[in-house]
Write an enzyme that holds these catalytic residues in place. Structure first.
Site, PDB file in Angstrom:
ATOM      1  N   GLY A   1       1.096   0.001  -5.098  1.00 40.68           N
ATOM      2  CA  GLY A   1      -0.137  -0.760  -5.168  1.00 40.68           C
ATOM      3  C   GLY A   1      -0.919  -0.395  -6.412  1.00 40.68           C
ATOM      4  O   GLY A   1      -1.125   0.792  -6.687  1.00 40.68           O
TER       5      GLY A   1
ATOM      6  N   ASN B   1      -1.026   1.307   5.699  1.00 40.88           N
ATOM      7  CA  ASN B   1       0.063   0.637   5.000  1.00 40.88           C
ATOM      8  C   ASN B   1       0.740  -0.288   5.992  1.00 40.88           C
ATOM      9  O   ASN B   1       1.310   0.161   6.976  1.00 40.88           O
ATOM     10  CB  ASN B   1       1.067   1.672   4.464  1.00 40.88           C
ATOM     11  CG  ASN B   1       2.288   1.033   3.826  1.00 40.88           C
ATOM     12  OD1 ASN B   1       2.262  -0.120   3.428  1.00 40.88           O
ATOM     13  ND2 ASN B   1       3.360   1.800   3.723  1.00 40.88           N
ATOM     14  N   GLY B   2       0.656  -1.597   5.758  1.00 41.22           N
ATOM     15  CA  GLY B   2       1.277  -2.563   6.656  1.00 41.22           C
ATOM     16  C   GLY B   2       0.414  -3.791   6.832  1.00 41.22           C
ATOM     17  O   GLY B   2      -0.533  -4.018   6.087  1.00 41.22           O
TER      18      GLY B   2
ATOM     19  N   CYS C   1      13.482 -11.385   6.314  1.00 38.90           N
ATOM     20  CA  CYS C   1      13.405 -12.176   5.080  1.00 38.90           C
ATOM     21  C   CYS C   1      14.746 -12.798   4.727  1.00 38.90           C
ATOM     22  O   CYS C   1      14.807 -13.767   3.950  1.00 38.90           O
ATOM     23  CB  CYS C   1      12.892 -11.320   3.928  1.00 38.90           C
ATOM     24  SG  CYS C   1      13.810  -9.786   3.670  1.00 38.90           S
TER      25      CYS C   1
ATOM     26  N   CYS D   1      12.042  -1.645   7.284  1.00 37.36           N
ATOM     27  CA  CYS D   1      12.116  -2.671   6.245  1.00 37.36           C
ATOM     28  C   CYS D   1      13.246  -2.376   5.263  1.00 37.36           C
ATOM     29  O   CYS D   1      13.216  -1.367   4.544  1.00 37.36           O
ATOM     30  CB  CYS D   1      10.786  -2.752   5.502  1.00 37.36           C
ATOM     31  SG  CYS D   1      10.796  -3.920   4.129  1.00 37.36           S
TER      32      CYS D   1
ATOM     33  N   TYR E   1      14.096  -2.672  -3.157  1.00 41.97           N
ATOM     34  CA  TYR E   1      13.149  -2.859  -4.254  1.00 41.97           C
ATOM     35  C   TYR E   1      11.945  -1.918  -4.245  1.00 41.97           C
ATOM     36  O   TYR E   1      11.601  -1.344  -5.266  1.00 41.97           O
ATOM     37  CB  TYR E   1      12.645  -4.307  -4.245  1.00 41.97           C
ATOM     38  CG  TYR E   1      11.588  -4.617  -5.274  1.00 41.97           C
ATOM     39  CD1 TYR E   1      11.895  -4.639  -6.635  1.00 41.97           C
ATOM     40  CD2 TYR E   1      10.274  -4.866  -4.899  1.00 41.97           C
ATOM     41  CE1 TYR E   1      10.927  -4.905  -7.587  1.00 41.97           C
ATOM     42  CE2 TYR E   1       9.287  -5.143  -5.841  1.00 41.97           C
ATOM     43  CZ  TYR E   1       9.627  -5.159  -7.183  1.00 41.97           C
ATOM     44  OH  TYR E   1       8.675  -5.430  -8.121  1.00 41.97           O
TER      45      TYR E   1
ATOM     46  N   CYS F   1      15.024  -4.141   9.622  1.00 44.58           N
ATOM     47  CA  CYS F   1      14.492  -5.502   9.728  1.00 44.58           C
ATOM     48  C   CYS F   1      15.071  -6.348   8.598  1.00 44.58           C
ATOM     49  O   CYS F   1      14.960  -5.977   7.426  1.00 44.58           O
ATOM     50  CB  CYS F   1      12.965  -5.481   9.645  1.00 44.58           C
ATOM     51  SG  CYS F   1      12.220  -7.130   9.589  1.00 44.58           S
TER      52      CYS F   1
ATOM     53  N   CYS G   1       0.821  -1.207   0.000  1.00 46.40           N
ATOM     54  CA  CYS G   1       0.000   0.000   0.000  1.00 46.40           C
ATOM     55  C   CYS G   1       0.856   1.259   0.000  1.00 46.40           C
ATOM     56  O   CYS G   1       2.030   1.240   0.350  1.00 46.40           O
ATOM     57  CB  CYS G   1      -0.898   0.062   1.246  1.00 46.40           C
ATOM     58  SG  CYS G   1      -2.085  -1.270   1.368  1.00 46.40           S
TER      59      CYS G   1
END
Length: 569
Positions: free
Chosen positions: A104, A178-179, A513, A313, A319, A510, A78
């Site tokens: 989005g 957003n999240g 991933c 993030c 990206y 974070c 988002c």
């Protein structure tokens, strides 16, 4: 006990929005803590009950086409924007959403306040498909919020397109989020146990219910009360009849920035690129755990709670965000350029040309080429006119989805040793098709360089990634991946080098991933299942209302219901 309105003061420093030159806001105040809360009766919440609501669809229904296998990149969920104090708030919101369209593409919406009435227009499709001049004319006022959506929780149906507007006993409120909330399942089950009725399958609706049942006063503290019960990632903007409120979760997973236009109007947005388009000057980030409220009295700020170490993030820099944005205080362009330089230093290879997988691999490829002293050229041309649907000929074309988007330039590739730089590898299927495409165009050698570490874990904080079982780096070693995609060599950005580049800011990001270590454990509240990533839900039904969410505590509810029935019998 319920939180009283006087338990926590707002910041004593206030900056007033004016029509003159902007005044820099004061620094955020120290964090305040609040007393424990208890809930009231079930919420009487009606989505859009106290607002004018309009809906719009794109001209071509998705169900009328086949879907091609879209690229396998992780997808941002988002983008949000909020504007206070500008007579053309809805039009500026519309332009800002254009700038955030990359975050989005499934739906868009704007809520504007006029004569104390919240008016909403939402629709499925791109911003340009949902809005036109006549629709924007229906959104007068100087206070607005907007949202572009790619779903990570909830189906991609029109009823899930934000912003949401709800009426409750104290008025109306709109929200854009957003999240992702990792405790959505538990919160929804608790609210349903108490009688709340849900109109959507989006985790954002939980926030509205929590606001409605809160006993806190005033409205700002109702938001604080609700947010203190949330776990996960959220950067949100709220609108009432006279206020604009921005909130960011205590870890700061997703970005949210604040700026001002020359007339003094205040703007919040997911990225600074949105501020640039509407000529707003960047002032600062909304801090992790901070609540910022803008009204006729100015800009006021407080904190949700004493927040832990930020966990922003890292994929925003790899990206998601546009290269011209400044995210978490760092230039996205510079981050990607340095990623490419690191790859050229730590994974060099003899080559004749460096190319990128457009668009997200371009800046890293430029960094690689400059450091390696090898020319950068456009060996792949991306078509920007392909949506997520197509009509395929009856005669199957191999790698059709990739060929629709990417066209190789034979003059650049033929007989050359090629380094191709991409931002990430998720499943590996698209990468293998790109390698095959390049070799069919005459490339002598193809060397893949990936401007991120291997992705081994799913994201639960607002990014659509496959299940861990589908992540190729979670199943294979680097050499096995190289054999699978068919390239001559393969190298990823080393994780230690990534952290080294970030320097003293490294602990603030974070990396779940890449490491599987989650700052907020998803536990049982959400489990990504095989196939969740590829199902966009556009033709789904309400039988799959919870999507990838598995609310384990709802089992306990059923057990309690059975026990109750047994006692009655």
């Amino acid at each position: 006990m319920a939180m009283a309105a006087t338990t926590a003061p707002i910041s004593s420093s206030v900056s007033r929005p004016t029509r003159g030159h902007p005044t820099p806001p004061p620094p955020p105040p120290p964090c305040f803590s609040f007393l424990p809360k208890t809930h009231t009766k079930p919420s009487s919440l009606s989505l859009s009950s106290s607002s004018s609501s309009f809906t719009a669809h794109s001209h071509t229904p998705i169900s009328s086409f086949f879907e091609y296998e879209d690229d396998e990149k992780p997808r941002e969920e988002c983008g949000v924007v909020g504007i206070y104090g500008d007579p053309e708030a809805s039009r500026l919101c519309y332009l800002a959403l254009h700038a955030l369209q990359h975050r989005g593409q499934e739906g868009a919406g704007i809520v504007c306040v006029h004569d104390n009435l919240l008016q909403s227009i939402t629709g499925v499709g791109l911003v340009s498909e949902v809005f036109n001049q006549s629709k924007l004319d229906q959104l007068p006022g100087d206070l607005a919020i907007g949202h572009v959506r790619y779903s990570t929780a909830g189906q991609s149906m029109l009823k899930n397109v934000q912003p949401f507007v709800a009426g409750y006993r104290f008025g109306s409120v709109g929200v854009a989020h957003n999240g992702n909330l990792v405790n959505y399942g538990a919160l929804r089950a608790m609210l349903e146990d108490n009688g709340s009725i849900f109109n959507t399958s989006s985790d954002t609706e939980v926030v509205l219910h929590l606001i409605a049942i809160s006993k806190a006063r005033p409205f700002l503290l109702r938001i604080v009360d609700a947010c203190e019960q949330l776990k996960g990632a959220y950067s949100m903007v709220f609108v009432t009849q006279d206020k604009l409120v921005a909130v960011r979760d205590p870890h700061g997973f997703r970005p949210l920035v604040m700026g001002r236009r020359s007339n003094g109007s205040v703007v919040f947005a997911s990225e600074t690129c949105a501020l640039d388009l509407i000529e707003a000057t960047y002032e600062r980030e909304v801090d992790p755990g901070e609540v910022v409220v803008v009204d006729k009295d100015g800009v006021q700020s407080l904190c949700l709670m004493a927040h832990p170490e930020p966990k922003q993030c890292i994929f925003e820099h790899i990206y998601f965000s546009l290269p011209n944005s400044v995210v978490f205080g760092r230039s996205v362009y510079e981050s990607r350029r340095v990623f490419g330089e690191i790859l050229a230093t730590e994974a060099p290879v003899d080559c004749d040309v460096v190319i990128a997988v457009p668009d997200s691999g371009v800046v890293a490829a430029l960094g690689y080429a400059a450091k390696a002293g090898v020319p950068f050229q456009q060996g792949l041309i991306r078509s920007h006119y392909v949506g997520r649907t197509f009509i395929e000929p009856s005669q199957k074309i191999r790698d059709f989805g990739v060929k629709l988007k990417l066209s190789p330039v034979r003059a650049v590739l033929e007989g050359k040793r090629v380094v191709v730089v991409d931002d990430s590898i998720v499943r590996g299927t698209t990468s293998s098709k790109i390698v095959r495409l390049l070799k069919e165009a005459g490339a002598k050698e193809v060397h893949m360089r990936i401007a991120s570490p291997p992705i081994i874990g799913s994201c639960y904080y607002g990014v659509d990634t496959p299940s861990s079982e589908e992540l190729i780096s979670n199943r294979m070693k680097v050499e096995e991946i190289r054999e699978f995609i068919g390239c001559d060599s393969l190298a990823f950005l080393p994780f230690d080098s990534l952290q080294g580049m970030l320097g003293t800011q490294a602990p603030n990001f974070c990396y779940a991933c890449f490491t599987g270590n989650y700052p907020v454990e998803p536990r049982e509240d959400k489990v990504k299942r095989v196939g969740d990533f590829v199902d966009d839900g556009m033709t789904g039904n309400f039988d799959s209302i919870d999507g990838a969410w598995i609310p384990a505590n709802r089992i306990h509810k059923h057990e309690r219901d059975n026990e109750f029935e047994g006692s009655v019998l």
